[in-house]
Structure formats: structure tokens, C-alpha cells
Scaffold this motif. Structure first.
Motif, PDB file in Angstrom:
ATOM      1  N   ALA A 114       0.955  -1.204  -0.082  1.00 49.96           N
ATOM      2  CA  ALA A 114       0.060   0.067   0.033  1.00 49.96           C
ATOM      3  C   ALA A 114       0.921   1.335  -0.245  1.00 49.96           C
ATOM      4  O   ALA A 114       0.530   2.143  -0.773  1.00 49.96           O
ATOM      5  CB  ALA A 114      -0.978  -0.155   1.181  1.00 49.96           C
ATOM      6  N   THR A 115       2.150   1.146   0.784  1.00 44.02           N
ATOM      7  CA  THR A 115       2.900   2.413   0.717  1.00 44.02           C
ATOM      8  C   THR A 115       3.547   2.512  -0.683  1.00 44.02           C
ATOM      9  O   THR A 115       3.699   3.890  -0.906  1.00 44.02           O
ATOM     10  CB  THR A 115       4.071   2.210   1.848  1.00 44.02           C
ATOM     11  N   LYS A 116       3.784   1.384  -1.015  1.00 46.79           N
ATOM     12  CA  LYS A 116       4.654   1.441  -2.516  1.00 46.79           C
ATOM     13  C   LYS A 116       3.407   2.227  -3.647  1.00 46.79           C
ATOM     14  O   LYS A 116       3.984   2.865  -4.475  1.00 46.79           O
ATOM     15  CB  LYS A 116       5.003   0.301  -3.113  1.00 46.79           C
ATOM     16  N   LEU A 117       2.105   1.841  -3.216  1.00 49.83           N
ATOM     17  CA  LEU A 117       1.250   2.224  -4.436  1.00 49.83           C
ATOM     18  C   LEU A 117       1.227   3.806  -4.199  1.00 49.83           C
ATOM     19  O   LEU A 117       0.912   4.689  -5.261  1.00 49.83           O
ATOM     20  CB  LEU A 117       0.057   1.513  -4.184  1.00 49.83           C
ATOM     21  N   THR A 118       1.247   4.234  -3.008  1.00 52.26           N
ATOM     22  CA  THR A 118       1.140   5.782  -2.575  1.00 52.26           C
ATOM     23  C   THR A 118       2.267   6.181  -3.477  1.00 52.26           C
ATOM     24  O   THR A 118       2.174   7.541  -3.701  1.00 52.26           O
ATOM     25  CB  THR A 118       0.988   6.142  -1.193  1.00 52.26           C
ATOM     26  N   LYS A 119       3.390   5.838  -3.344  1.00 46.93           N
ATOM     27  CA  LYS A 119       4.619   6.212  -3.659  1.00 46.93           C
ATOM     28  C   LYS A 119       4.635   6.320  -5.447  1.00 46.93           C
ATOM     29  O   LYS A 119       5.023   7.158  -6.015  1.00 46.93           O
ATOM     30  CB  LYS A 119       5.782   5.435  -3.473  1.00 46.93           C
ATOM     31  N   GLU A 120       3.894   5.332  -5.808  1.00 42.54           N
ATOM     32  CA  GLU A 120       3.778   5.292  -7.378  1.00 42.54           C
ATOM     33  C   GLU A 120       2.796   6.454  -7.831  1.00 42.54           C
ATOM     34  O   GLU A 120       3.073   6.930  -9.096  1.00 42.54           O
ATOM     35  CB  GLU A 120       3.111   3.945  -7.945  1.00 42.54           C
ATOM     36  N   THR A 121       1.865   6.705  -6.852  1.00 46.23           N
ATOM     37  CA  THR A 121       0.919   7.830  -7.125  1.00 46.23           C
ATOM     38  C   THR A 121       1.636   9.170  -7.505  1.00 46.23           C
ATOM     39  O   THR A 121       1.383   9.812  -8.257  1.00 46.23           O
ATOM     40  CB  THR A 121      -0.339   7.893  -6.347  1.00 46.23           C
ATOM     41  N   TRP A 122       2.723   9.488  -6.392  1.00 46.77           N
ATOM     42  CA  TRP A 122       3.296  10.495  -6.433  1.00 46.77           C
ATOM     43  C   TRP A 122       4.255  10.728  -7.641  1.00 46.77           C
ATOM     44  O   TRP A 122       4.457  11.648  -8.124  1.00 46.77           O
ATOM     45  CB  TRP A 122       3.896  10.683  -5.280  1.00 46.77           C
ATOM     46  N   ASP A 123       4.710   9.388  -7.861  1.00 49.10           N
ATOM     47  CA  ASP A 123       5.542   9.355  -9.228  1.00 49.10           C
ATOM     48  C   ASP A 123       4.891   9.881 -10.516  1.00 49.10           C
ATOM     49  O   ASP A 123       5.276  10.569 -11.438  1.00 49.10           O
ATOM     50  CB  ASP A 123       6.227   8.109  -9.390  1.00 49.10           C
ATOM     51  N   VAL A 124       3.540   9.519 -10.771  1.00 47.17           N
ATOM     52  CA  VAL A 124       2.854   9.786 -11.851  1.00 47.17           C
ATOM     53  C   VAL A 124       2.559  11.333 -11.699  1.00 47.17           C
ATOM     54  O   VAL A 124       2.814  12.206 -12.697  1.00 47.17           O
ATOM     55  CB  VAL A 124       1.756   8.996 -11.947  1.00 47.17           C
ATOM     56  N   ASN A 125       2.117  11.907 -10.356  1.00 45.18           N
ATOM     57  CA  ASN A 125       1.859  13.206 -10.205  1.00 45.18           C
ATOM     58  C   ASN A 125       3.156  14.202 -10.443  1.00 45.18           C
ATOM     59  O   ASN A 125       2.976  15.140 -11.208  1.00 45.18           O
ATOM     60  CB  ASN A 125       1.388  13.619  -8.926  1.00 45.18           C
ATOM     61  N   PHE A 126       4.237  13.683 -10.421  1.00 50.15           N
ATOM     62  CA  PHE A 126       5.395  14.418 -10.502  1.00 50.15           C
ATOM     63  C   PHE A 126       5.814  14.346 -12.100  1.00 50.15           C
ATOM     64  O   PHE A 126       6.074  15.528 -12.570  1.00 50.15           O
ATOM     65  CB  PHE A 126       6.820  13.576  -9.917  1.00 50.15           C
TER      66      PHE A 126
ATOM     67  N   LEU B 256       7.232  13.280  -3.656  1.00 54.46           N
ATOM     68  CA  LEU B 256       7.519  12.272  -4.051  1.00 54.46           C
ATOM     69  C   LEU B 256       8.919  11.588  -3.443  1.00 54.46           C
ATOM     70  O   LEU B 256       8.891  10.563  -2.978  1.00 54.46           O
ATOM     71  CB  LEU B 256       7.976  12.193  -5.971  1.00 54.46           C
ATOM     72  N   LYS B 257      10.025  12.563  -3.013  1.00 50.49           N
ATOM     73  CA  LYS B 257      11.022  12.024  -2.316  1.00 50.49           C
ATOM     74  C   LYS B 257      10.552  11.566  -0.792  1.00 50.49           C
ATOM     75  O   LYS B 257      11.105  10.784  -0.169  1.00 50.49           O
ATOM     76  CB  LYS B 257      12.016  13.141  -2.102  1.00 50.49           C
ATOM     77  N   SER B 258       9.541  12.400  -0.299  1.00 50.40           N
ATOM     78  CA  SER B 258       8.756  12.084   0.980  1.00 50.40           C
ATOM     79  C   SER B 258       8.383  10.697   1.077  1.00 50.40           C
ATOM     80  O   SER B 258       8.269   9.705   1.826  1.00 50.40           O
ATOM     81  CB  SER B 258       7.956  13.179   1.596  1.00 50.40           C
ATOM     82  N   ALA B 259       7.465  10.406  -0.270  1.00 50.17           N
ATOM     83  CA  ALA B 259       6.771   8.924  -0.306  1.00 50.17           C
ATOM     84  C   ALA B 259       7.979   7.893  -0.410  1.00 50.17           C
ATOM     85  O   ALA B 259       7.760   6.931  -0.039  1.00 50.17           O
ATOM     86  CB  ALA B 259       6.133   8.976  -1.484  1.00 50.17           C
ATOM     87  N   GLU B 260       8.778   8.323  -1.023  1.00 52.63           N
ATOM     88  CA  GLU B 260       9.954   7.291  -1.327  1.00 52.63           C
ATOM     89  C   GLU B 260      10.640   6.869   0.124  1.00 52.63           C
ATOM     90  O   GLU B 260      10.875   5.841   0.391  1.00 52.63           O
ATOM     91  CB  GLU B 260      11.082   7.815  -2.008  1.00 52.63           C
ATOM     92  N   MET B 261      10.956   8.118   0.873  1.00 47.36           N
ATOM     93  CA  MET B 261      11.256   7.777   2.251  1.00 47.36           C
ATOM     94  C   MET B 261      10.231   7.154   3.044  1.00 47.36           C
ATOM     95  O   MET B 261      10.552   6.246   4.053  1.00 47.36           O
ATOM     96  CB  MET B 261      11.551   9.246   3.185  1.00 47.36           C
TER      97      MET B 261
END
Length: 471
Positions: A45-57, A124-129
Motif C-alpha cells: 500500500a505504501t509503494k502504491l502511494t509512492k507510485e501515485t506521487w511518481d505519476v503526479n511528478f 515524491l521524495k517524501s513518499a520514497e522515504m
């Protein structure tokens, strides 16, 4: 009879548990960690949130590029309409078509697009962290659960060893009891101790089963697993860092702290984005258009002819009709491609949008983003405080486990020697079963407590190393 049934029940339960254990797959700590990283649902679930921010970026980065749009249409008009070729009103059926190409570039809007791109990049970096933090937390949980399984396994072995010792004494007293030469009370005391030891094994196995279920949940696989021996020595040596050392290093490397720092930076960019609505927006535009109409015609000269004008002249009271020479034309259809070439037109210009009054929307948005920044600052301060408290608690628990381990080592040595003496005395008929059982229970409890505190110390050290970023 009741005692025999209890012992029979114990052995039946033990066989069932062993049968279940045989069906499990033994896995190393590294294999369990690998499975957990691959299958754990919370981490997914956390990885999916990160992928969402990746698309937004990517989306906000692409927003810096010009907008280029093209259009094309083709249709048939009936009845009274406007001919797109002549802009005249016609009442006929005709086919029409037009094409357009437009370019729009934002030249300046208070750096809104740039700051929004930077804001999303920080998020996005925050989501990666956050992914890294959850990953490390999962590794820690798997490691701690793995150690608890090993601890439970050791406790099962201790319980089985106690039962074996009691069984040996019970067999010796049974012979004396059957020969009616021994003390019946001592025989029955050992029967009671035997039942207690058997019950302790069942309880220990239940604890082991619970920890294995927890490990299975973390790895999220359908196959039941058990653990392989851990190839490390659980030697208890004094931890080489202070609580302050651990905290200061955690501030530098702990992923959750980094994630909150990045979120705070992102909130600063959000304020800049909100403030950009105070300034005018300047855009450059360019358009290219053309059209086609089947009603359009090209008239070409095809010769001349003499035609009457309906006028006349009178000469000598005689009327003569007047004729004139008229140029003749033929109507030809204009080709589709020719019309697109002939009707081509373009435009270029600058567009300026000036915010004059928008119901204080820009002001309120800035105020809201400032509140979010304060929330981010508060969240960062809170997580630092929680981190410091957690480190202190773990450090104090580690110190306590270390001191208890040293004391319990002496206790185990003392009770082992006491039991050795009491067992010799009991075997020689010098002491009674009560003294023997008390001495045995003291030794067993001391060994159990030492095993527990050994793993407790190892767990606390792992937690402190987790805070230092060493997982």
C-alpha cells in the motif's frame, strides 16, 4: 488413571504439534525478510502511494511544456446555413470541413508551475522515504518475530528437558513404589510434577505456534513456515552507544525523519504556489486555421456571346433592339487540397490575465497553506519527540536486560549446583520429594528467565540498531 490419561493426552498433543511442524518449510531470517518485502500488504500500500506521487511528478513536470492542440472536422449541412468559404447565407446541402492547430505557452505566472513541480518532487521524495521507513520497520518486525520464535523454540526444548529429568526420577520411584519399599507420597509428588512439566510443554508450544503465526502473517504466504537456526551468537556484551548517540544518529538517517523534513519543504513550495495567484499570468499563443466547402466554385472564362439587353433605340421612328457582347464563364469545383491551401490563415499574440478580485480566494489559499506548513512543523517536532522517547525507553530496557542477564547467570549457576546436590541427596534417600521439586523448579525457572532475558537483550539491541539505520 486420571494421571495416565493426562500423560496420554500430552503425548497425543505433542505428536500433533510435531506433525504440524514437520509439514512446515524451514526458512532462514534472510528468506523471511525477502518474502515479507515482496508480499506484505502494508508495504504494498505504501509503494502504491509512492507510485501515485511518481505519476503526479511526471504530470507536473510535463506541465512546463507548451500546449499544442490540433482539431479537424468534416460534416454535411442542409437548409439555410453559412457557407464557410464565402461566409454568405446559402440554402442548399453542402459538405464542409475545417482544420486548426494551436500553440499556447505560459511565459510567466509567478513561477506557479515551477514551484508546483518542486512541491510534487519533494512529496515524491517524501513518499520514497516512507516506503523505506515501512520497509525497515517491516524488516525489524520480521527480525524481532524471528528471534521470538527462536526464543520460544528454546523454551520448548527447556520444557522437554525438564520433563525428561522428571520422567527419569518418576521411573526410579515407580520401581520402589511397586516393590513397596519407597515413600508413596514422593512417588505421587513426582507424578504431579510430571503433569506440570507436560502442561508447561503444551503452553510453550502454544506460545511457539502464536509466534509462528505472527511470522507467517508478516511474510503473507499461504504456506506454513518455521524457522531455521540463526547463525549468530547471542553473546551479551554491553552496548557501545549511549541513548543520545543513537538519537543524534537517528536524526541523520531515520527515514521517517527525512520524510517529515521533505514534507515540510513541500509545504513551503505550496505557499509559493498559492501566492502566485496574486500576480498576472502572461501567455503566448499562435494559431493556424483553414477550411473547405463543397459549395465553393471557381469560375473560368469560356468565350463570349451576343445577348439582348431589353433596351432599344429609335431611328427615323423605327425602334431597334440593343445587343451587347457578354463574357461567358463555367463553374468548376475547387479541389479539397486547393481550398485548404487557399484558405490558410494564422494568428499570433500575447495574452495577459490580471487578477483583480476573486473573492479573496488567493489570500485564503495562502492562509490555508501556511496552516499546513505549521502542521508539518508540528508533525516533525512530534515525531522527533516520539523518537527520542522510544530510544530512551529501548535503551533503558536494554540496560535492564543486560543487568538482569548478569544476575540471572549467577542465579542459574547457583540453582544448578543446588539441584545437583539435592538430586544426589534425593537419589540416596537423604532428602524428600518436596525439597527435590522445589530445587528443580528453581533451576528450571532460572534457566527459563535467563533464556528470556538473553533474547530480550538481543531484541533491544536490534531495535537500537534499527534507529541508527543498521538493518
Amino acid at each position: 488413571m486420571t494421571f495416565k490419561l493426562s500423560i496420554a493426552f500430552y503425548f497425543a498433543a505433542t505428536l500433533i504439534l510435531f506433525a504440524q511442524s514437520d509439514q512446515r518449510t524451514a526458512m532462514t531470517l534472510e528468506e523471511c525478510i525477502s518474502l515479507a518485502i515482496e508480499n506484505n500488504l502494508d508495504l504494498k500500500a505504501t509503494k502504491l502511494t509512492k507510485e501515485t506521487w511518481d505519476v503526479n511528478f511526471k504530470q507536473n513536470k510535463n506541465a512546463l511544456l507548451p500546449n499544442v492542440n490540433g482539431s479537424y472536422n468534416l460534416g454535411v449541412a442542409n437548409g439555410r446555413s453559412i457557407d464557410p468559404f464565402t461566409n454568405g447565407i446559402v440554402n442548399q446541402e453542402f459538405t464542409f470541413s475545417n482544420a486548426a492547430l494551436g500553440l499556447d505557452v505560459v511565459a510567466f505566472n509567478g513561477f506557479r508551475l515551477i514551484n508546483r513541480w518542486k512541491q510534487v518532487r519533494l512529496n515524491l521524495k517524501s513518499a520514497e522515504m516512507e516506503v523505506e521507513a515501512d520497509k525497515q520497520s517491516l524488516i525489524l518486525n520480521v527480525t524481532l518475530t524471528y528471534l521470538r520464535v527462536l526464543n520460544a523454540q528454546d523454551l520448548v526444548k527447556l520444557a522437554e528437558s525438564r520433563l525428561k529429568t522428571t520422567q527419569g526420577q518418576l521411573d526410579r520411584l515407580r520401581s520402589l513404589y511397586e516393590e513397596e519399599t519407597g515413600n508413596p507420597a514422593e512417588y505421587h509428588d513426582l507424578q504431579g510434577q510430571m503433569a506440570l512439566d507436560a502442561a508447561n510443554i503444551i503452553e510453550s508450544k502454544n506460545v511457539l505456534e502464536t509466534e509462528l503465526i505472527n511470522l507467517n502473517t508478516l511474510t503473507n504466504i499461504e504456506e506454513s513456515i518455521t524457522v531455521a537456526p540463526l547463525n549468530i551468537e547471542l553473546d551479551v556484551e554491553m552496548y557501545g552507544y549511549t541513548a543520545q548517540d543513537v538519537f543524534e544518529q537517528a536524526l541523520q538517517v531515520f527515514p521517517t525523519i527525512k520524510a517529515r523534513d521533505l514534507s515540510l519543504e513541500a509545504s513551503e513550495k505550496a505557499i509559493a504556489v498559492a501566492r502566485s495567484h496574486y500576480v498576472p499570468e502572461i501567455s503566448l499563443f499562435a494559431n493556424l486555421n483553414t477550411n473547405y466547402s463543397s459549395a465553393a466554385r471557381l469560375f473560368n472564362e469560356s468565350g463570349t456571346s451576343i445577348v439582348g439587353t431589353n433596351d432599344f433605340v429609335t431611328i427615323n421612328n423605327q425602334e431597334y433592339s440593343i445587343f451587347t457582347q457578354q463574357t461567358n464563364f463555367t463553374s468548376d469545383h475547387i479541389a479539397y487540397r486547393d481550398q485548404f491551401d487557399n484558405n490558410l490563415n494564422s494568428s499570433i499574440g500575447v495574452s495577459v490575465s490580471v487578477p483583480i478580485f476573486n473573492g479573496f480566494r488567493a489570500k485564503n489559499n495562502v492562509a490555508l497553506e501556511k496552516i499546513k506548513r505549521e502542521e508539518a512543523q508540528t508533525a516533525l517536532a512530534q515525531i522527533k519527540l516520539d523518537l527520542k522517547q522510544s530510544i530512551k525507553q529501548s535503551y533503558n530496557a536494554m540496560l535492564t536486560a543486560y543487568e538482569r542477564y548478569k544476575l540471572l547467570q549467577n542465579q542459574v549457576d547457583a540453582y544448578n549446583e543446588s539441584f545437583r546436590i539435592n538430586e544426589i541427596r534425593f537419589n540416596n534417600g537423604v532428602s524428600n520429594s518436596v525439597d527435590y521439586i522445589i530445587s528443580k523448579n528453581n533451576m528450571d525457572n532460572a534457566q527459563t528467565n535467563l533464556a528470556n532475558v538473553n533474547y530480550e537483550y538481543a531484541l533491544r539491541v536490534r531495535i537500537l540498531e534499527y534507529y541508527r539505520g543498521n538493518m
